[in-house]
Design an enzyme around this catalytic site. Structure first.
Site, mmCIF file in Angstrom:
data_model
loop_
_atom_site.group_PDB
_atom_site.id
_atom_site.type_symbol
_atom_site.label_atom_id
_atom_site.label_comp_id
_atom_site.label_asym_id
_atom_site.label_seq_id
_atom_site.Cartn_x
_atom_site.Cartn_y
_atom_site.Cartn_z
ATOM 1 N N LYS A 200 0.723 -1.147 0.122
ATOM 2 C CA LYS A 200 -0.091 -0.048 -0.086
ATOM 3 C C LYS A 200 0.713 1.165 -0.033
ATOM 4 O O LYS A 200 1.758 1.367 0.879
ATOM 5 C CB LYS A 200 -1.144 -0.130 1.202
ATOM 6 C CG LYS A 200 -1.784 1.190 1.253
ATOM 7 C CD LYS A 200 -2.792 1.097 2.358
ATOM 8 C CE LYS A 200 -3.582 2.544 2.495
ATOM 9 N NZ LYS A 200 -4.634 2.389 3.617
ATOM 10 N N LYS A 253 -2.224 -1.504 -3.779
ATOM 11 C CA LYS A 253 -3.179 -0.296 -3.662
ATOM 12 C C LYS A 253 -2.320 0.923 -3.831
ATOM 13 O O LYS A 253 -1.302 1.023 -3.092
ATOM 14 C CB LYS A 253 -3.798 -0.263 -2.468
ATOM 15 C CG LYS A 253 -4.608 0.900 -2.245
ATOM 16 C CD LYS A 253 -5.140 0.948 -0.658
ATOM 17 C CE LYS A 253 -6.228 1.855 -0.555
ATOM 18 N NZ LYS A 253 -6.817 1.787 0.777
HETATM 19 C C1 PBG Z 1 -7.070 3.719 5.684
HETATM 20 C C2 PBG Z 1 -7.414 3.441 4.222
HETATM 21 C C3 PBG Z 1 -7.562 4.237 3.003
HETATM 22 C C4 PBG Z 1 -8.025 3.648 2.100
HETATM 23 C C5 PBG Z 1 -8.423 2.378 2.410
HETATM 24 N N1 PBG Z 1 -8.170 2.070 3.716
HETATM 25 C C6 PBG Z 1 -6.891 5.632 3.162
HETATM 26 C C7 PBG Z 1 -5.592 6.039 3.488
HETATM 27 O O1 PBG Z 1 -4.675 4.871 3.796
HETATM 28 O O2 PBG Z 1 -5.138 7.033 4.110
HETATM 29 C C8 PBG Z 1 -8.006 4.228 0.729
HETATM 30 C C9 PBG Z 1 -9.121 3.884 -0.305
HETATM 31 C C10 PBG Z 1 -9.616 4.783 -1.583
HETATM 32 O O3 PBG Z 1 -8.941 5.833 -1.629
HETATM 33 O O4 PBG Z 1 -10.357 4.494 -2.081
HETATM 34 N N2 PBG Z 1 -6.534 2.397 6.160
#
Ligand code: PBG
Length: 327
Positions: A200, A253
């Site tokens: 991520k 992601k």
């Molecule tokens: C938070 C989380 C995020 C997303 C999914 N879980 C945002 C972040 O890490 O700040 C993002 C999903 C999206 O942008 O569609 N743990």
């Protein structure tokens, strides 16, 4: 090859008609590939559009049930839940995250009761519950790893108790998959799976999501736990670690700017790989379509097939319903 070979090898023969193109098509995308993210809020009869995600809403549990019903009727097998937590329930200890009667836990129970076949996945991270908007516990302006991972493991157990089929840790703390797997086994949740957000990235494409949950970091950024967009070997390393620690599905992601990472991870692990087509990717297409600058349906389908081409098995996408309807 010489000039005299010119007319013989013609790629266009295989593009001549719709049926020929269908016959030689290398990849397919279908409703079974989709995971539909859902935002749940407290209250009754609430359906509020997220300004930066046109066509996407936050629902209270009662209306969310009708949304899940529609998702199921479109053949989409799975939902991924995110809870929007009111400010007065946020702290630095994830207290509300562990509440057996918390919004997330109640939502899981409600869905599994009415739609037992629906595969329910839950986001595991502290940011929606954190006064600092960070995914872990904050001490002296740092996001501490091991305390956070312990807490997240408890959160995973709490979701499993509510009936979640998969927990989906999106926090990027080190070692959390192992602690989660251990905690789930110790509590008898042998069948509860883990979809690990293994790679991520610290991405600007999460902007609209943070609006949806009001979860933007209150100080600093997430670069000490989320990954540097410049790296791909590191993604492979994280994925291999999570596979060893007991993950069942490996996620990359965001999606579109990281197709090479999807490919690299797919070739490195022997688990299903999922990709998260994140909020900013959705917003870009919606905004450009609204301006009349591109065809929304075509851009959506082209995006989704690109994930399959890159090697993903599953796609978490805000387009799930729209795409399933078209297919
Ligand atoms: C938070 C989380 C995020 C997303 C999914 N879980 C945002 C972040 O890490 O700040 C993002 C999903 C999206 O942008 O569609 N743990």
């Amino acid at each position: 090859m010489s000039r005299s070979d010119f007319p013989y090898a013609r790629g266009r023969r295989l593009r001549k008609s719709e049926n020929i193109r269908r016959m030689v098509s290398e990849h397919n995308v279908g409703a079974a590939d989709f995971i539909a993210p859902l935002f749940v809020v407290e209250g009754k009869n609430v359906k509020s559009e997220i300004a930066s995600m046109p066509g996407y809403h936050r629902f209270s549990i009662d209306l969310l049930m009708r949304e899940v019903e529609e998702i199921q009727s479109l053949g989409i097998p799975s939902v991924l839940l995110f809870a929007k937590v009111p400010d007065d329930k946020k702290d630095n200890e994830g207290t509300e995250a562990l509440n057996p009667e918390g919004l997330m836990q109640k939502t899981v129970k409600a869905i599994k009761k009415e739609f037992p076949e629906m595969v329910v996945m839950t986001d595991v991270a502290l940011d929606p519950y954190s006064i600092y908007g960070h995914d872990g516990i904050v001490q002296n302006d740092k996001i501490v790893n091991d305390e956070s991972a312990e807490l997240l493991a408890k959160m995973a157990v709490s979701h499993a108790e509510a009936g979640a089929d998969f927990v989906a840790p999106s926090d990027m703390m080190d070692g959390r998959i192992l602690l989660m797997r251990e905690a789930l086994e110790e509590n008898g949740f042998y069948d509860t799976g883990i979809m690990a957000y293994s790679a991520k990235y610290a991405s600007s494409f999460y902007g609209p999501f943070r609006d949806a949950l009001d979860s933007a970091p209150g100080f600093g950024d997430k670069k000490t736990y989320q990954m540097d967009p410049a790296n791909v070997n590191e993604a492979v390393r994280e994925a291999i670690l999570d596979e060893k620690e007991g993950a069942d599905i490996i996620m990359v992601k965001p999606g579109l700017p990281y197709l090479d990472v999807v490919r690299a991870v797919k070739e490195s692990v022997n688990l299903p790989v999922s990709v998260y087509n994140v909020s900013g990717e959705y917003a870009m297409i919606k905004a450009a379509a609204k301006m009349g600058w591109l065809n929304e349906e075509e851009a959506m389908m082209e995006t989704l097939i690109s994930f399959k081409r890159a090697g993903t098995d599953l796609i978490a996408t805000y387009f799930a319903k729209d795409a399933a309807r078209l297919l």
